[in-house]
Design a protein around this motif. Structure first.
Motif, short mmCIF file in Angstrom:
data_model
loop_
_atom_site.label_atom_id
_atom_site.label_comp_id
_atom_site.label_asym_id
_atom_site.label_seq_id
_atom_site.Cartn_x
_atom_site.Cartn_y
_atom_site.Cartn_z
N GLU A 1 0.83 -1.21 0.00
CA GLU A 1 0.00 0.00 0.00
C GLU A 1 0.86 1.26 0.00
N TRP A 2 1.94 1.26 0.79
CA TRP A 2 2.82 2.43 0.85
C TRP A 2 3.52 2.64 -0.48
N LEU A 3 4.03 1.59 -1.08
CA LEU A 3 4.70 1.71 -2.37
C LEU A 3 3.75 2.26 -3.42
N GLU A 4 2.52 1.81 -3.42
CA GLU A 4 1.53 2.33 -4.36
C GLU A 4 1.21 3.79 -4.06
N HIS A 5 1.11 4.14 -2.79
CA HIS A 5 0.81 5.51 -2.38
C HIS A 5 1.89 6.49 -2.85
N ILE A 6 3.16 6.08 -2.74
CA ILE A 6 4.25 6.99 -3.12
C ILE A 6 4.67 6.81 -4.58
N GLY A 7 4.04 5.88 -5.29
CA GLY A 7 4.29 5.71 -6.72
C GLY A 7 5.60 5.01 -7.08
N VAL A 8 6.07 4.13 -6.20
CA VAL A 8 7.30 3.39 -6.50
C VAL A 8 6.91 2.03 -7.10
N PRO A 9 7.34 1.76 -8.33
CA PRO A 9 7.05 0.46 -8.94
C PRO A 9 7.70 -0.67 -8.15
N TYR A 10 7.06 -1.82 -8.14
CA TYR A 10 7.58 -2.95 -7.38
C TYR A 10 7.27 -4.25 -8.09
N GLU A 11 7.98 -5.27 -7.68
CA GLU A 11 7.71 -6.63 -8.12
C GLU A 11 7.38 -7.43 -6.87
N ALA A 12 6.16 -7.94 -6.80
CA ALA A 12 5.69 -8.66 -5.61
C ALA A 12 5.76 -10.16 -5.83
N ARG A 13 6.21 -10.83 -4.80
CA ARG A 13 6.24 -12.30 -4.79
C ARG A 13 5.58 -12.76 -3.49
N ILE B 1 12.10 -3.56 -5.16
CA ILE B 1 12.04 -2.24 -5.79
C ILE B 1 13.44 -1.84 -6.23
N LEU B 2 13.51 -0.79 -7.03
CA LEU B 2 14.78 -0.18 -7.42
C LEU B 2 14.84 1.23 -6.87
N ASP B 3 16.01 1.64 -6.39
CA ASP B 3 16.18 3.05 -6.03
C ASP B 3 16.52 3.81 -7.30
N PRO B 4 16.69 5.14 -7.24
CA PRO B 4 16.96 5.90 -8.47
C PRO B 4 18.21 5.46 -9.23
#
Length: 127
Positions: free
Chosen positions: A87-99, A111-114
């Protein structure tokens, strides 16, 4: 024989320290701690009893450029809630790969940092 107690810190190279600080400080609220006056640019964060050190490496020769690959070097943080982390990753707009049902025996989120450093968040299944 060496008697290990714990990991003290993980260091990551970054291209732009200010951009990295916005990611780690502003988005994830990592707690910045005092850093000795080294000749290099960097920032230190406390993560529980361990530390994350970011070191500015402007020419970026050693930095990765590809997408998430969990076989590449990365660091992992255990989080209290898989669901809240998503939920937090979606809120701040950071793409992720969930397993969520990883064969690791716990849920994983990548996730990836910049600078394309890989960060893994781990949590108990169904948390």
């Amino acid at each position: 024989m060496i008697e290990f107690e714990r990991i003290h810190h993980v260091s990551l190279a970054v291209r732009d320290l200010e951009k990295a600080k916005k990611f780690y400080s502003d988005l994830f609220h990592f707690q910045e701690i005092e850093r000795p006056p080294f000749k290099s640019n960097g920032v230190w964060y406390a993560i529980g009893n361990q530390q994350l050190h970011l070191l500015e490496h402007p020419n970026g020769e050693t930095l990765r450029t590809s997408a998430i690959d969990s076989v590449d070097g990365h660091f992992a943080l255990w989080v209290k809630s898989y669901k809240n982390t998503i939920e937090w990753l979606e809120h701040i707009g950071v793409p992720y790969e969930a397993r969520p049902e990883s064969v690791a025996g716990f849920a994983q989120i990548y996730i990836l940092d910049p600078d394309h450093n890989i960060i893994e968040f781990d949590a108990a299944y169904d948390s």
